[in-house]
Design an enzyme around this catalytic site. Structure first.
Site, mmCIF file in Angstrom:
data_model
loop_
_atom_site.group_PDB
_atom_site.id
_atom_site.type_symbol
_atom_site.label_atom_id
_atom_site.label_comp_id
_atom_site.label_asym_id
_atom_site.label_seq_id
_atom_site.Cartn_x
_atom_site.Cartn_y
_atom_site.Cartn_z
ATOM 1 N N ASP A 1 35.656 52.927 39.631
ATOM 2 C CA ASP A 1 37.529 53.126 39.347
ATOM 3 C C ASP A 1 37.731 53.052 38.269
ATOM 4 O O ASP A 1 37.748 52.498 37.239
ATOM 5 C CB ASP A 1 38.335 52.248 40.437
ATOM 6 C CG ASP A 1 38.300 50.440 40.015
ATOM 7 O OD1 ASP A 1 37.479 49.940 39.212
ATOM 8 O OD2 ASP A 1 39.330 50.088 39.970
ATOM 9 N N GLY B 1 47.717 30.307 44.599
ATOM 10 C CA GLY B 1 47.624 31.259 43.343
ATOM 11 C C GLY B 1 47.517 29.878 42.530
ATOM 12 O O GLY B 1 47.167 29.281 42.749
ATOM 13 N N ASP C 1 38.711 46.866 42.767
ATOM 14 C CA ASP C 1 37.348 46.957 42.144
ATOM 15 C C ASP C 1 36.040 46.459 43.502
ATOM 16 O O ASP C 1 35.730 46.836 43.440
ATOM 17 C CB ASP C 1 37.436 45.163 41.059
ATOM 18 C CG ASP C 1 38.329 45.911 39.700
ATOM 19 O OD1 ASP C 1 37.897 47.067 39.455
ATOM 20 O OD2 ASP C 1 38.070 45.235 39.427
ATOM 21 N N CYS D 1 47.512 49.035 32.527
ATOM 22 C CA CYS D 1 45.807 48.442 32.701
ATOM 23 C C CYS D 1 45.957 49.464 30.430
ATOM 24 O O CYS D 1 44.730 49.654 30.114
ATOM 25 C CB CYS D 1 45.036 49.641 33.185
ATOM 26 S SG CYS D 1 44.410 49.177 34.768
ATOM 27 N N SER E 1 25.993 43.600 33.285
ATOM 28 C CA SER E 1 26.195 45.428 33.447
ATOM 29 C C SER E 1 27.406 45.095 33.415
ATOM 30 O O SER E 1 28.509 44.259 33.017
ATOM 31 C CB SER E 1 26.043 45.255 35.269
ATOM 32 O OG SER E 1 26.847 46.095 35.362
#
Length: 353
Positions: free
Chosen positions: A222, A134, A87, A13, A44
């Site tokens: 989170d 995917g 999430d 991250c 949001s």
């Protein structure tokens, strides 16, 4: 001469675009006509989109992917998947399906690709979901993550900005993985620090989310790339501010030492630049603790705003389930600044960040 392909250049991250840059760009994107069934979306800063399909069922939709933050491809796959799955839990949802998102150099060993996907698939299974497919592309560097779909009762969504005055804040994982991973990349991580960071990053937030459903949760997020203070700032609404007790913050071993040695990430400095004006630190807060609170987390914990009367029992049950959960602060009436960081019993003599 063959060009060497480097697996880990520093990722997780910490690779996120800075919040200032994102806010500038996202504010200019056309959004079209508002859909009344889109309960949570662009309007949001929440963790995932929520779309209602029946009176009792809404879809939770998210995606997340990033470059490796360590050299082990199997662990990287696990961490990237756990991070994306988080999430869904942050919205109060249950994981149903996932799709792989993969960028991979064609010249790299395919065994590495297999290990990444194995790690990711195992975490989807552990979450109770189904890996349904995917998409992959050839790229100069490795990147991996998931697009995840879950479900939630529309009446039980954990939005991140519905906290109430006197709510207690509970964090379920330790902070500091960004600092430790950065130190590890240059061979300076303290002994045992990286092992603890990996254990934290590979742990799903599934158990914490399941326990939370037995308590009155008003808001949740989170803690990931924008750091503890960045994500906490997204929980602040017009009626509340937050007080944080730095002494209560759970910390990965060695993370404070890494900060003291200035083994910092550029992402943490972007986080500081974005949110610093909204935060006031007690003058007793050391620099290392400030850095820890701005540190970008990969697959971090959940930060709950829980009804005051439920807080002690909720924290106790989380800890009994094996999580390093801690009560780290509370929401108060609205004050001049959004967030105040103190050090337990010390006087709140403050200076701006």
């Amino acid at each position: 001469m063959t060009e060497e392909i480097v697996f880990c250049k520093g990722g997780g991250c910490t690779a996120k675009l800075g919040p200032d840059l994102l806010s500038h760009v996202l504010g200019k994107i056309p959004r079209g006509e508002k859909d009344p069934d889109l309960l949570i979306g662009y309007d949001s800063r929440d963790d995932a989109a929520v779309y209602q399909i029946t009176e009792d069922t809404a879809i939770v939709q998210t995606l997340d992917f990033f470059p490796p933050m360590l050299e082990d491809p199997y662990l990287f796959g696990q961490i990237a998947a756990a991070n994306a799955l988080s999430d869904i839990y942050a919205m109060g949802g249950t994981v149903k399906t996932a799709l792989n998102i993969l960028c991979f150099p064609e010249k790299m060993d395919l065994n590495i690709l297999g290990k990444i996907m194995q790690g990711g698939a195992e975490k989807v299974i552990e979450a109770g979901g189904t890996l349904a497919g995917g998409h992959s592309i050839a790229d100069a560097d490795v990147k991996y993550g998931l697009s995840v779909m879950g479900i939630v009762n529309p009446k039980q969504i954990y939005a991140n900005d519905k906290g109430r005055m006197s709510d207690v804040l509970i964090l379920t994982k330790k902070l500091g993985v960004g600092l430790v991973c950065n130190a590890n990349r240059v061979g300076q991580a303290p002994k045992g620090a990286m092992e603890e960071a990996v254990a934290s990053m590979t742990m799903l937030n599934k158990k914490a989310a399941k326990i939370s459903h037995r308590y009155e949760i008003h808001a949740c997020t989170d803690v990931t790339g924008f750091g503890f203070l960045g994500h906490l700032s997204e929980m602040i609404n017009d009626a509340i501010s937050a007080e944080i007790d730095s002494i209560s913050i759970p910390v990965i071993r060695g993370a404070m030492h890494c900060a003291e040695e200035f083994l910092l990430t550029a992402a943490a400095q972007r986080n500081r630049n974005h949110v610093a004006e909204r935060v006031t630190f007690s003058k007793y807060i050391p620099f290392a603790m400030e850095e820890l609170l701005f540190d970008p987390q990969t697959s971090g914990g959940l930060l709950f705003a829980v009804k005051k009367e439920d807080a002690a029992a909720f924290e106790k049950e989380l800890r009994e389930a094996g999580m390093p959960a801690a009560i780290v602060g509370r929401f108060t009436e609205k004050k001049e600044k959004d967030i105040y960081v103190n050090c337990g019993g010390c006087n709140m003599i403050t200076v701006n960040a």
